[in-house]
Design an enzyme around this catalytic site. Structure first.
Site, mmCIF file in Angstrom:
data_model
loop_
_atom_site.group_PDB
_atom_site.id
_atom_site.type_symbol
_atom_site.label_atom_id
_atom_site.label_comp_id
_atom_site.label_asym_id
_atom_site.label_seq_id
_atom_site.Cartn_x
_atom_site.Cartn_y
_atom_site.Cartn_z
ATOM 1 N N GLY A 11 6.218 -0.511 27.462
ATOM 2 C CA GLY A 11 6.307 -1.813 26.792
ATOM 3 C C GLY A 11 5.471 -2.885 27.482
ATOM 4 N N ASP A 32 10.147 6.546 28.297
ATOM 5 C CA ASP A 32 10.144 5.573 27.193
ATOM 6 C C ASP A 32 10.251 6.347 25.893
ATOM 7 O OD1 ASP A 32 9.258 3.539 25.218
ATOM 8 O OD2 ASP A 32 8.662 2.377 26.973
ATOM 9 N N ASN A 33 11.062 5.854 24.958
ATOM 10 C CA ASN A 33 11.174 6.556 23.671
ATOM 11 C C ASN A 33 10.205 5.988 22.634
ATOM 12 O OD1 ASN A 33 12.322 4.164 22.901
ATOM 13 N ND2 ASN A 33 14.354 4.988 22.445
ATOM 14 N N SER A 125 17.423 -11.993 32.116
ATOM 15 C CA SER A 125 16.710 -13.041 31.396
ATOM 16 C C SER A 125 17.332 -14.390 31.702
ATOM 17 C CB SER A 125 16.823 -12.748 29.896
ATOM 18 O OG SER A 125 16.475 -13.895 29.145
ATOM 19 N N TYR A 149 22.281 -10.254 22.197
ATOM 20 C CA TYR A 149 21.246 -9.878 23.172
ATOM 21 C C TYR A 149 21.591 -10.445 24.550
ATOM 22 C CZ TYR A 149 16.938 -10.183 25.884
ATOM 23 O OH TYR A 149 16.025 -10.122 26.912
ATOM 24 N N LYS A 153 22.828 -8.614 28.300
ATOM 25 C CA LYS A 153 22.259 -8.813 29.642
ATOM 26 C C LYS A 153 23.355 -9.215 30.622
ATOM 27 C CE LYS A 153 17.988 -7.904 28.725
ATOM 28 N NZ LYS A 153 17.414 -6.645 29.230
ATOM 29 N N ASP A 295 18.436 -22.604 19.912
ATOM 30 C CA ASP A 295 17.429 -23.075 20.882
ATOM 31 C C ASP A 295 17.975 -24.206 21.741
ATOM 32 O OD1 ASP A 295 15.413 -21.357 20.299
ATOM 33 O OD2 ASP A 295 14.095 -22.818 19.308
HETATM 34 P P1 NAD Z 1 9.225 -4.174 25.159
HETATM 35 O O1 NAD Z 1 9.981 -3.949 23.905
HETATM 36 O O2 NAD Z 1 7.761 -4.348 25.089
HETATM 37 O O3 NAD Z 1 9.560 -3.001 26.187
HETATM 38 C C1 NAD Z 1 10.766 -2.288 26.192
HETATM 39 C C2 NAD Z 1 10.417 -0.805 26.191
HETATM 40 O O4 NAD Z 1 11.626 -0.034 26.237
HETATM 41 C C3 NAD Z 1 9.652 -0.360 24.949
HETATM 42 O O5 NAD Z 1 8.509 0.353 25.352
HETATM 43 C C4 NAD Z 1 10.642 0.533 24.201
HETATM 44 O O6 NAD Z 1 9.993 1.557 23.486
HETATM 45 C C5 NAD Z 1 11.486 1.061 25.337
HETATM 46 N N1 NAD Z 1 12.858 1.465 24.968
HETATM 47 C C6 NAD Z 1 13.761 0.752 24.244
HETATM 48 N N2 NAD Z 1 14.913 1.438 24.167
HETATM 49 C C7 NAD Z 1 14.744 2.593 24.857
HETATM 50 C C8 NAD Z 1 15.560 3.715 25.132
HETATM 51 N N3 NAD Z 1 16.825 3.798 24.685
HETATM 52 N N4 NAD Z 1 15.072 4.726 25.885
HETATM 53 C C9 NAD Z 1 13.799 4.669 26.345
HETATM 54 N N5 NAD Z 1 12.960 3.638 26.109
HETATM 55 C C10 NAD Z 1 13.441 2.617 25.373
HETATM 56 O O7 NAD Z 1 9.903 -5.432 25.896
HETATM 57 P P2 NAD Z 1 9.415 -6.256 27.160
HETATM 58 O O8 NAD Z 1 9.032 -7.607 26.704
HETATM 59 O O9 NAD Z 1 8.478 -5.462 27.968
HETATM 60 O O10 NAD Z 1 10.805 -6.401 27.913
HETATM 61 C C11 NAD Z 1 11.216 -5.498 28.913
HETATM 62 C C12 NAD Z 1 12.615 -5.860 29.359
HETATM 63 O O11 NAD Z 1 12.625 -7.204 29.829
HETATM 64 C C13 NAD Z 1 13.678 -5.793 28.265
HETATM 65 O O12 NAD Z 1 14.868 -5.294 28.827
HETATM 66 C C14 NAD Z 1 13.856 -7.226 27.852
HETATM 67 O O13 NAD Z 1 15.141 -7.476 27.335
HETATM 68 C C15 NAD Z 1 13.646 -7.954 29.168
HETATM 69 N N6 NAD Z 1 13.180 -9.332 28.996
HETATM 70 C C16 NAD Z 1 12.065 -9.600 28.260
HETATM 71 C C17 NAD Z 1 11.629 -10.904 28.072
HETATM 72 C C18 NAD Z 1 10.419 -11.210 27.233
HETATM 73 O O14 NAD Z 1 10.221 -12.373 26.858
HETATM 74 N N7 NAD Z 1 9.543 -10.273 26.936
HETATM 75 C C19 NAD Z 1 12.352 -11.957 28.654
HETATM 76 C C20 NAD Z 1 13.477 -11.652 29.431
HETATM 77 C C21 NAD Z 1 13.880 -10.332 29.581
HETATM 78 C C1 UD1 Z 2 13.570 -16.464 23.359
HETATM 79 C C2 UD1 Z 2 15.014 -16.055 23.271
HETATM 80 C C3 UD1 Z 2 15.506 -15.654 24.657
HETATM 81 C C4 UD1 Z 2 14.623 -14.551 25.215
HETATM 82 C C5 UD1 Z 2 13.171 -15.036 25.216
HETATM 83 C C6 UD1 Z 2 12.228 -13.974 25.670
HETATM 84 C C7 UD1 Z 2 15.933 -17.326 21.385
HETATM 85 C C8 UD1 Z 2 16.857 -18.435 20.977
HETATM 86 N N1 UD1 Z 2 15.794 -17.141 22.720
HETATM 87 O O1 UD1 Z 2 13.482 -17.553 24.262
HETATM 88 O O2 UD1 Z 2 16.835 -15.219 24.598
HETATM 89 O O3 UD1 Z 2 15.019 -14.222 26.541
HETATM 90 O O4 UD1 Z 2 12.802 -15.422 23.884
HETATM 91 O O5 UD1 Z 2 12.156 -12.922 24.751
HETATM 92 O O6 UD1 Z 2 15.366 -16.624 20.565
HETATM 93 N N2 UD1 Z 2 8.880 -21.901 19.022
HETATM 94 C C9 UD1 Z 2 8.354 -22.541 17.911
HETATM 95 N N3 UD1 Z 2 7.858 -21.781 16.887
HETATM 96 C C10 UD1 Z 2 7.861 -20.415 16.916
HETATM 97 C C11 UD1 Z 2 8.396 -19.762 18.051
HETATM 98 C C12 UD1 Z 2 8.909 -20.544 19.078
HETATM 99 O O7 UD1 Z 2 8.334 -23.771 17.860
HETATM 100 O O8 UD1 Z 2 7.418 -19.788 15.954
HETATM 101 C C13 UD1 Z 2 9.385 -22.703 20.153
HETATM 102 C C14 UD1 Z 2 10.859 -22.505 20.433
HETATM 103 O O9 UD1 Z 2 11.644 -23.400 19.690
HETATM 104 C C15 UD1 Z 2 10.909 -22.762 21.952
HETATM 105 C C16 UD1 Z 2 9.554 -22.274 22.453
HETATM 106 O O10 UD1 Z 2 8.700 -22.281 21.308
HETATM 107 O O11 UD1 Z 2 11.004 -24.139 22.200
HETATM 108 C C17 UD1 Z 2 9.594 -20.883 23.042
HETATM 109 O O12 UD1 Z 2 10.207 -19.993 22.107
HETATM 110 P P1 UD1 Z 2 10.277 -18.412 22.339
HETATM 111 O O13 UD1 Z 2 8.947 -17.895 22.729
HETATM 112 O O14 UD1 Z 2 10.943 -17.808 21.168
HETATM 113 O O15 UD1 Z 2 11.197 -18.263 23.641
HETATM 114 P P2 UD1 Z 2 12.654 -18.821 23.929
HETATM 115 O O16 UD1 Z 2 13.267 -19.442 22.734
HETATM 116 O O17 UD1 Z 2 12.594 -19.611 25.165
#
Ligand code: NAD
Ligand code: UD1
Length: 338
Positions: A11, A32-33, A125, A149, A153, A295
Site C-alpha cells: 500500500g 498483502d492481499n 492515526s 474506523y 484504531k 471534520d
Molecule cells: P493502503 O490501503 O494504501 O495500504 C493498506 C494495505 O493493506 C493495502 O495494500 C491492502 O491491500 C492491505 N490489506 C488490507 N487488508 C489486508 C488484509 N486483511 N491482509 C493483508 N493485506 C491487507 O493504506 P495506507 O494509506 O498505506 O495506510 C496504511 C495504514 O496506515 C493503515 O492501517 C491505515 O489505517 C493507517 N493510516 C493511514 C493514514 C493515511 O492517511 N493514509 C493515516 C493514519 C493511519
Molecule cells: C481523514 C479522516 C481521518 C484519517 C485521515 C487519513 C475524516 C473525517 N477523517 O482525515 O480519520 O485518519 O483522513 O486517512 O474523514 N477536504 C476538503 N475537500 C475534500 C477533501 C478534504 O475540503 O475533497 C478538507 C477536509 O475538510 C480537511 C482537509 O481537507 O479539512 C483534510 O482532509 P482529509 O485529507 O480527508 O484528511 P482528514 O479529514 O484530516
C-alpha cells in the site's frame, strides 16, 4: 541481517517504508492481499532500491499462512499496516472494518506470540484524539473515536496495552500518523486510490490533471487562518523513515511506546491548494460547500517526543510534499494501471 515482516506493505505508506527498510539494510517480506493495492508498487520498490524483497499474496486473518511464514523465517519485528482506512466506508460496513482491522490484528498477534516474535510497529492515526481540546496535540491527550474506523484504531491500541501487561516481553510502537501526503521523489510510487479519493491531496492531484472537475472545499467558516480546515501534512518519506527509527528503538526498549508522527505545523485547505497550483503550474478550481460531518477545525502534532526518543523529525517542507505528489500524479495519471 534482520528481517522484517511488513503487513500491507504494497500500500501507500507500506511501499515507501519498504524502500527505507531496504536502504537501511533490512530484509523485507511483505504480506498483502492486494485488496487496496497492486504488486506493481513492490516491483517499483525493487527497481528504486536495486534490492530484492519477498512478497506473499495473502491475508493477515489466515492463521495457517501466518504460522507458515513465522516458521520459515526469522523475523526481528512486524510492521503492521494492513487494514481498511476510509472513514465514510467504515460507517457503511462497520463489521468489515472491525473484522479486518481488529480481528486481523488479533490473529496476527496470536501468530506472533506463538512464534515468540514480540516486536510490533502499529499504524495508528491522529484520529484517536477526536476533537482535541487544545493544540498542538501531545501523546497523553485524551482519546476518543467518532466512527468505526477510528474506533478500530483505538481498540487495537488498547488491546496492545493489555497484551504488554500480560507479557512484558512485548515491544509495541503505536505510531499516530497525522496527514500523510506526497510520494517518493522518483515519481515511481505514490498514493493510488481505487475510487474517487476521500482525502484532500489525491483529490487535488486529480483535479489538477483533469480527471476531476473541481475540488469541493468543506467549509470556510472554521476559526482558522482563512476559515478552511487546518491539518498537519507530513511527507510520506518522512513518515516511512519514522518506522525504521521505531524498529531501531524496539531493539532495546520494551513496553508500549506511543509517538505522534507529524511535522508540528498546520496548513489550511486553501494554502494546500495554492502550494499545489504553484508546484504543478495547473489551476485547481474549487467551490466552497458545507462542512463535512465529523471534520474538526484544526489538528496538528507536537512531535517533540519522537525527536527526543526516536531521534526523528520530519525534514520535508510543504513545497517538497506537493512537488513530489505532482510528479507521481503526472507521471502516472492512472496510478499503477498507467
Ligand atoms: P493502503 O490501503 O494504501 O495500504 C493498506 C494495505 O493493506 C493495502 O495494500 C491492502 O491491500 C492491505 N490489506 C488490507 N487488508 C489486508 C488484509 N486483511 N491482509 C493483508 N493485506 C491487507 O493504506 P495506507 O494509506 O498505506 O495506510 C496504511 C495504514 O496506515 C493503515 O492501517 C491505515 O489505517 C493507517 N493510516 C493511514 C493514514 C493515511 O492517511 N493514509 C493515516 C493514519 C493511519
Ligand atoms: C481523514 C479522516 C481521518 C484519517 C485521515 C487519513 C475524516 C473525517 N477523517 O482525515 O480519520 O485518519 O483522513 O486517512 O474523514 N477536504 C476538503 N475537500 C475534500 C477533501 C478534504 O475540503 O475533497 C478538507 C477536509 O475538510 C480537511 C482537509 O481537507 O479539512 C483534510 O482532509 P482529509 O485529507 O480527508 O484528511 P482528514 O479529514 O484530516
Amino acid at each position: 541481517m534482520s528481517k522484517i515482516l511488513v503487513t500491507g506493505g504494497a500500500g501507500y505508506i507500506g511501499s515507501h517504508t519498504c524502500i527505507e527498510l531496504l536502504n537501511n539494510g533490512y530484509e523485507v517480506l511483505v504480506l498483502d492481499n492486494l485488496s487496496n493495492s497492486s504488486d506493481e508498487s513492490l516491483k517499483r520498490v525493487q527497481t528504486i532500491t536495486h534490492k530484492k524483497l519477498e512478497f506473499v499474496n495473502g491475508d493477515i486473518r489466515d492463521r495457517e499462512l501466518l504460522d507458515k511464514l513465522f516458521s520459515e523465517n526469522t523475523f526481528e519485528a512486524v510492521i503492521h499496516f494492513a487494514g481498511f482506512k476510509a472513514v465514510g466506508e467504515s460507517c457503511e460496513i462497520p463489521l468489515d472494518y472491525y473484522d479486518n482491522n481488529v480481528y486481523g490484528t488479533i490473529v496476527l498477534c496470536q501468530a506472533m506470540k506463538a512464534a515468540n516474535v514480540k516486536s510490533i510497529v502499529f499504524s495508528s492515526s491522529a484520529t484517536v484524539y477526536g476533537d482535541p481540546a487544545s493544540l498542538p496535540i501531545m501523546e497523553d491527550f485524551p482519546l476518543s473515536a467518532t466512527n468505526p474506523y477510528g474506533r478500530s484504531k483505538l481498540m487495537v491500541e488498547e488491546m496492545m496495552g493489555d497484551l504488554f501487561k500480560s507479557d512484558n516481553d512485548w515491544g509495541i510502537a503505536l505510531l499516530r500518523y497525522f496527514n500523510p501526503v506526497g510520494a517518493h521523489p522518483s515519481g515511481q510510487i505514490g498514493e493510488d486510490p481505487n475510487d474517487i479519493p476521500n482525502n484532500l491531496m489525491p483529490f487535488v492531484s486529480q483535479v489538477a490533471i483533469g480527471k476531476l472537475e473541481k475540488l469541493r472545499v468543506f467549509g470556510n467558516d472554521y476559526p482558522t487562518v482563512d476559515g478552511t480546515g487546518v491539518r498537519d501534512y507530513i511527507h510520506v518519506v518522512d513518515l516511512a523513515i519514522g518506522h525504521v527509527r521505531a524498529i531501531e528503538r524496539l531493539k532495546s526498549n520494551k513496553g508500549v511506546q506511543i509517538w505522534n508522527l507529524g511535522v508540528g505545523k498546520g496548513y489550511s485547505v486553501l494554502e494546500m491548494v495554492a502550494a499545489f497550483e504553484k508546484a504543478s503550474g495547473k489551476d485547481v478550481p474549487y467551490e466552497i460547500v458545507d462542512r463535512r460531518s465529523g471534520d474538526i477545525a484544526a489538528c496538528y502534532a507536537n512531535p517533540e517526543k519522537a525527536l527526543k526518543e526516536l531521534n526523528w523529525k520530519a525534514e520535508r517542507e510543504l513545497e517538497e510534499m506537493v512537488t513530489d505528489a505532482w510528479r507521481w500524479q503526472s507521471q502516472n495519471p492512472n496510478g499503477y494501471a498507467s
